[in-house]
Scaffold this motif. Structure first.
Motif, PDB file in Angstrom:
ATOM      1  N   CYS A   1     -17.825  59.652  -8.291  1.00 29.08           N
ATOM      2  CA  CYS A   1     -18.713  60.621  -7.640  1.00 29.08           C
ATOM      3  C   CYS A   1     -19.632  61.307  -8.639  1.00 29.08           C
ATOM      4  O   CYS A   1     -20.670  61.843  -8.256  1.00 29.08           O
ATOM      5  CB  CYS A   1     -17.885  61.655  -6.890  1.00 29.08           C
ATOM      6  SG  CYS A   1     -16.578  62.379  -7.915  1.00 29.08           S
TER       7      CYS A   1
ATOM      8  N   CYS B   1     -19.515  59.755  -2.621  1.00 33.05           N
ATOM      9  CA  CYS B   1     -18.810  58.506  -2.916  1.00 33.05           C
ATOM     10  C   CYS B   1     -18.483  57.815  -1.602  1.00 33.05           C
ATOM     11  O   CYS B   1     -18.610  58.393  -0.518  1.00 33.05           O
ATOM     12  CB  CYS B   1     -17.520  58.773  -3.701  1.00 33.05           C
ATOM     13  SG  CYS B   1     -16.239  59.580  -2.719  1.00 33.05           S
TER      14      CYS B   1
ATOM     15  N   ARG C   1     -18.229  67.388  -3.219  1.00 30.30           N
ATOM     16  CA  ARG C   1     -17.221  67.812  -2.232  1.00 30.30           C
ATOM     17  C   ARG C   1     -15.900  67.091  -2.479  1.00 30.30           C
ATOM     18  O   ARG C   1     -15.881  65.873  -2.677  1.00 30.30           O
ATOM     19  CB  ARG C   1     -17.717  67.525  -0.821  1.00 30.30           C
ATOM     20  CG  ARG C   1     -18.939  68.334  -0.458  1.00 30.30           C
ATOM     21  CD  ARG C   1     -19.323  68.114   0.978  1.00 30.30           C
ATOM     22  NE  ARG C   1     -18.362  68.712   1.905  1.00 30.30           N
ATOM     23  CZ  ARG C   1     -18.496  68.666   3.231  1.00 30.30           C
ATOM     24  NH1 ARG C   1     -19.534  68.039   3.763  1.00 30.30           N
ATOM     25  NH2 ARG C   1     -17.608  69.235   4.022  1.00 30.30           N
TER      26      ARG C   1
ATOM     27  N   HIS D   1      -7.726  63.731  -0.447  1.00 31.35           N
ATOM     28  CA  HIS D   1      -7.847  62.288  -0.711  1.00 31.35           C
ATOM     29  C   HIS D   1      -8.254  62.018  -2.159  1.00 31.35           C
ATOM     30  O   HIS D   1      -7.981  60.953  -2.693  1.00 31.35           O
ATOM     31  CB  HIS D   1      -8.865  61.660   0.238  1.00 31.35           C
ATOM     32  CG  HIS D   1     -10.239  62.252   0.118  1.00 31.35           C
ATOM     33  ND1 HIS D   1     -10.554  63.519   0.543  1.00 31.35           N
ATOM     34  CD2 HIS D   1     -11.390  61.755  -0.420  1.00 31.35           C
ATOM     35  CE1 HIS D   1     -11.816  63.771   0.298  1.00 31.35           C
ATOM     36  NE2 HIS D   1     -12.351  62.717  -0.296  1.00 31.35           N
ATOM     37  N   CYS D   2      -8.913  63.010  -2.809  1.00 31.49           N
ATOM     38  CA  CYS D   2      -9.404  62.813  -4.178  1.00 31.49           C
ATOM     39  C   CYS D   2      -8.262  62.538  -5.159  1.00 31.49           C
ATOM     40  O   CYS D   2      -8.488  61.926  -6.208  1.00 31.49           O
ATOM     41  CB  CYS D   2     -10.203  64.027  -4.639  1.00 31.49           C
ATOM     42  SG  CYS D   2     -11.716  64.284  -3.698  1.00 31.49           S
TER      43      CYS D   2
ATOM     44  N   CYS E   1      -8.013  59.150  -6.550  1.00 29.68           N
ATOM     45  CA  CYS E   1      -8.911  58.712  -7.634  1.00 29.68           C
ATOM     46  C   CYS E   1      -8.398  59.114  -9.002  1.00 29.68           C
ATOM     47  O   CYS E   1      -8.874  58.594 -10.010  1.00 29.68           O
ATOM     48  CB  CYS E   1     -10.289  59.334  -7.442  1.00 29.68           C
ATOM     49  SG  CYS E   1     -11.213  58.637  -6.091  1.00 29.68           S
TER      50      CYS E   1
HETATM   51  S1  SF4 Z   1     -12.622  62.360  -6.660  1.00 29.84           S
HETATM   52 FE1  SF4 Z   1     -13.087  62.662  -4.492  1.00 29.84          FE
HETATM   53  S2  SF4 Z   1     -15.292  62.918  -4.443  1.00 29.84           S
HETATM   54 FE2  SF4 Z   1     -14.781  61.985  -6.429  1.00 29.84          FE
HETATM   55  S3  SF4 Z   1     -14.897  59.751  -6.127  1.00 29.84           S
HETATM   56 FE3  SF4 Z   1     -12.811  60.320  -5.702  1.00 29.84          FE
HETATM   57  S4  SF4 Z   1     -12.734  60.673  -3.467  1.00 29.84           S
HETATM   58 FE4  SF4 Z   1     -14.860  60.732  -4.107  1.00 29.84          FE
END
Ligand code: SF4
Length: 366
Positions: A302, A317, A351, A355-356, A359
């Protein structure tokens, strides 16, 4: 922009249905699932009793209090949710019935005009199966004419549909990077996620890409495989997995690739449904939260990506796109590619949500 089928898309869908790829399930939308609604997905995620803090609090503790954009490198265009497959883990909820959600020519032209005003060196074309959009090839050529690197996110089986038989050579002639989903180098693991017969078709597609010069170390014909776990666990270490896959695919099938990316499954879309139905949702979300890796924050996609949906809405993203969390925009308006402002884009706040953690878990997944 309208949600009506594009000229040509219904024909493409008929063809895809007649020679459809493997089906593991149906789309959430086709089944009338409550989880077809992004709002319902967010409600479910936010309802979980998690001991950890919010993603923003975890960021603050890591010394990175505000997720700020870096230089924009990747212009990602999701040109539609139409796909010849319905894999179990798909966070897009793509499938053969998603005819309405496909980018039209006008929106593609708006994307190209915006692309000209960015610093992006790469255009990442995704879907669904992006090749099914009738504007796919002109879009690739337009991006290349602008000197951009182009990545095609390919499900592999689409290359076996007769009218796409020339695509490996077509890609090779243009230096398009082909980024392919292949959950595992063993048949059983792949077919369990993507439908019976997927593995054999995928191997045949890889052979055709190899024959066109892909997967042989040529940087102009780069073949990237993307793997994701078959259950509620994190992606395995990438370097060791790549070695294992390279040996397994070469030994058993005589096919090669250039690099492998191991990604965590995000608790979004059909994978979210599977987590809920299998009783894994709470434990998996806790695992993601507890596996927060501050070292993954700098590389979050993102920070360096702009993600455009089929209807032209802008997102930070692909994952925020599927949860319908549009990028922050001045005046609370839903940001659209026609209004793209490079300075405002670089100044926005990204934002985030629960769910982030997908990542930033383990080695990261961006
Ligand atoms: S951290 Fe959140 S905003 Fe950043 S790429 Fe992952 S899901 Fe998308």
């Amino acid at each position: 922009m309208t949600g009506s089928p594009l000229p040509g898309v219904c024909d493409e869908l008929d063809l895809a249905s007649a020679e459809s790829g493997p089906q593991r399930t149906q789309t959430l939308q086709a089944r009338g699932s409550a989880l077809a609604s992004p709002g319902e997905q967010l409600r479910l995620l936010n309802s979980l009793p998690l001991a950890g803090e919010s993603f923003d609090a975890a960021l603050a503790e890591s010394g990175c209090p505000d997720l700020r954009p870096a230089r924009l490198d990747v212009f990602q265009i999701n040109i539609g949710r139409l796909c010849n497959m319905t894999c179990r883990h798909c966070h897009v909820d793509a499938g053969p019935d998603r005819v309405a959600e496909n980018m039209d020519r006008e929106t593609i032209d708006l994307c190209l005009a915006a692309l000209d005003r960015t610093t992006a060196h790469t255009v990442d074309i995704t879907g669904g199966a992006p090749e099914l959009n009738p504007h796919f090839r002109p879009l690739v050529d337009q991006c290349l004419a602008r000197g951009k690197q182009v990545m095609d996110r390919c499900n592999l089986t689409v290359l076996l549909l007769p009218r796409f038989a020339d695509l490996p050579e077509w890609f090779a002639a243009r230096g398009v990077e082909v980024v392919c989903s292949l959950p595992h180098y063993r048949k059983r693991n792949t077919d369990a996620q993507r439908g019976d017969g997927t593995f054999e078709k995928s191997i045949e597609a890889l052979r055709r890409l190899n024959a066109a010069g892909y997967g042989r170390g040529d940087r102009h014909r780069r073949l990237t495989l993307v793997t994701n776990p078959g259950g509620a666990f994190l992606a395995p270490p990438q370097a060791a997995t790549e070695r294992e896959w390279r040996a397994g695919l070469a030994r058993n099938h005589g096919v090669g690739f250039d690099r492998l990316i191991a990604l965590n499954n995000m608790p979004i879309g059909r994978f979210l449904e599977w987590l809920q139905e299998s009783g894994n949702l709470q434990a998996y979300t806790e695992l993601l939260t507890q596996s927060f890796n501050p070292g993954a924050v700098c590389g979050l996609m993102c920070r360096s990506t702009l993600s455009v949906s089929w209807d032209g809405t802008l997102y930070d993203c692909d994952f925020n796109q599927m949860l319908d969390l549009p990028a922050q925009a001045p005046h609370e308006r839903r940001p659209h590619i026609r209004d793209f402002d490079p300075a405002a884009w670089q100044a926005r706040r990204i934002r985030t949500g629960r769910h982030c953690f997908g990542c930033t878990a383990g080695a990261g997944s961006s």
